[in-house]
Scaffold this motif. Structure first.
Motif, short mmCIF file in Angstrom:
data_model
loop_
_atom_site.label_atom_id
_atom_site.label_comp_id
_atom_site.label_asym_id
_atom_site.label_seq_id
_atom_site.Cartn_x
_atom_site.Cartn_y
_atom_site.Cartn_z
N ARG A 26 -14.00 -41.57 -9.46
CA ARG A 26 -12.59 -41.92 -9.28
C ARG A 26 -12.00 -41.18 -8.07
O ARG A 26 -11.97 -39.96 -8.04
CB ARG A 26 -11.80 -41.56 -10.53
CG ARG A 26 -10.33 -41.97 -10.46
CD ARG A 26 -9.61 -41.57 -11.72
NE ARG A 26 -8.20 -41.93 -11.67
CZ ARG A 26 -7.31 -41.61 -12.60
NH1 ARG A 26 -7.71 -40.94 -13.68
NH2 ARG A 26 -6.05 -41.98 -12.48
N ASP A 30 -6.51 -43.16 -6.65
CA ASP A 30 -6.53 -44.09 -7.79
C ASP A 30 -5.81 -43.42 -8.96
O ASP A 30 -6.42 -42.83 -9.85
CB ASP A 30 -7.97 -44.44 -8.14
CG ASP A 30 -8.07 -45.51 -9.20
OD1 ASP A 30 -7.05 -46.18 -9.48
OD2 ASP A 30 -9.17 -45.70 -9.76
N GLY A 32 -3.80 -44.72 -11.34
CA GLY A 32 -3.62 -45.44 -12.60
C GLY A 32 -2.22 -45.97 -12.83
O GLY A 32 -1.86 -46.36 -13.94
N ARG A 33 -1.42 -46.02 -11.77
CA ARG A 33 -0.05 -46.55 -11.85
C ARG A 33 0.39 -46.85 -10.42
O ARG A 33 -0.23 -46.39 -9.45
CB ARG A 33 0.89 -45.52 -12.48
CG ARG A 33 0.87 -44.17 -11.79
CD ARG A 33 1.82 -43.17 -12.43
NE ARG A 33 1.61 -41.82 -11.91
CZ ARG A 33 2.07 -41.37 -10.74
NH1 ARG A 33 2.79 -42.18 -9.96
NH2 ARG A 33 1.82 -40.13 -10.35
N THR A 58 -8.04 -50.55 -7.17
CA THR A 58 -8.17 -51.00 -8.56
C THR A 58 -6.96 -51.77 -9.06
O THR A 58 -6.83 -52.01 -10.26
CB THR A 58 -8.46 -49.81 -9.50
OG1 THR A 58 -7.35 -48.90 -9.48
CG2 THR A 58 -9.74 -49.08 -9.07
N GLU A 60 -3.36 -51.67 -9.06
CA GLU A 60 -2.10 -51.37 -9.72
C GLU A 60 -0.91 -52.08 -9.11
O GLU A 60 0.00 -52.54 -9.83
CB GLU A 60 -1.86 -49.87 -9.74
CG GLU A 60 -2.77 -49.09 -10.67
CD GLU A 60 -2.55 -49.46 -12.15
OE1 GLU A 60 -1.45 -49.92 -12.51
OE2 GLU A 60 -3.49 -49.26 -12.94
N SER A 84 -12.90 -53.22 -11.45
CA SER A 84 -11.97 -52.46 -12.27
C SER A 84 -10.62 -53.16 -12.34
O SER A 84 -9.99 -53.23 -13.41
CB SER A 84 -11.81 -51.05 -11.70
OG SER A 84 -10.86 -50.31 -12.43
N LYS A 88 -8.60 -54.54 -15.69
CA LYS A 88 -7.22 -54.19 -16.02
C LYS A 88 -6.38 -55.44 -16.27
O LYS A 88 -5.56 -55.48 -17.19
CB LYS A 88 -6.60 -53.39 -14.87
CG LYS A 88 -7.11 -51.98 -14.70
CD LYS A 88 -6.36 -51.32 -13.54
CE LYS A 88 -6.89 -49.95 -13.22
NZ LYS A 88 -6.14 -49.32 -12.09
N THR A 191 -4.28 -37.71 -7.49
CA THR A 191 -4.65 -37.00 -8.71
C THR A 191 -5.04 -35.55 -8.44
O THR A 191 -4.99 -34.73 -9.36
CB THR A 191 -5.82 -37.69 -9.41
OG1 THR A 191 -6.96 -37.71 -8.53
CG2 THR A 191 -5.46 -39.12 -9.81
#
Length: 207
Positions: A26, A30, A32-33, A58, A60, A84, A88, A191
């Motif tokens: 990851r 990335d 996740g939002r 990915t 978002e 990915s 999602k 991140t």
């Protein structure tokens, strides 16, 4: 803010030669939002019509547009990221399209779009590829369409990570066929650092 050694690097041929390597694990971008700058656009109603996310990763931001009921397409050269993104979409019961396609060759899509989102793609290009990308972008955005972009800023300390981009470079790249509406300081959330990285947030309108 310290250096960010794991962030996407620039340079000739990178990441075009082996884009899937960027997603072997990851990557820090990335998150996740959606990025806050793009989420604010959505909340303000600025993301409209047919939406294209160039270098969508990915997915978002594509899925954010799909949540608004918009016709949303994302493209990337990393098949792992696209797989990915499709998962999602299925998990969230959203309709979106994800294509393995080079953002420097958008005319090959044979389509046009009202809104283009770009988070972290513009800054990876060398001069030649940047010119090809902007010409490609212009070919698929309708007159009056908008281009919203987050890129690594020259305000970011250190020299690791992507190429730093100046305001002058952005204005020069978009000098033909665009009106640069605004270039504002922003942050790209990652991140690996709670402070994120310093960025420019650009809004431009296709003339």
């Amino acid at each position: 803010m310290s250096d960010t050694p794991d962030f996407r690097h620039s340079g000739a041929g990178n990441p075009w030669h082996r884009p899937d390597d960027l997603y072997a694990s990851r990557p820090p971008w990335d998150i996740g939002r959606p990025q806050p700058a793009f989420l604010a656009l959505a909340e303000q109603g600025e993301i409209r019509g047919r939406v294209l996310d160039v270098g969508c990763g990915t997915g978002e931001h594509v899925l954010m547009a799909a949540c608004l009921g918009l016709d949303a397409t994302g493209l990337d050269l990393a098949s792992r990221a696209l797989d990915s993104a499709r998962r999602k979409a299925d998990e969230r019961n959203l309709t979106a399209r994800f294509l393995l396609h080079d953002a420097r060759e958008l005319a090959g899509l044979g389509e046009s779009f009202d809104t283009v989102l770009d988070c972290g793609l513009f800054h990876i290009f060398n001069d030649e590829d940047r010119s090809s990308f902007v010409e490609s972008l212009r070919s698929v955005v309708r007159p009056g369409g908008r281009y919203f972009m987050l890129c690594f800023s020259d305000r970011q300390p250190g020299d690791q990570g992507p190429r730093r981009v100046t305001r002058d470079e952005i204005e020069s790249a978009l000098a033909a066929g665009w009106h640069v509406d605004s270039i504002e300081p922003a942050t790209i959330d990652i991140t690996s650092d709670p402070e994120g990285v310093r960025a420019w947030f650009v809004a431009a309108t296709r003339i």
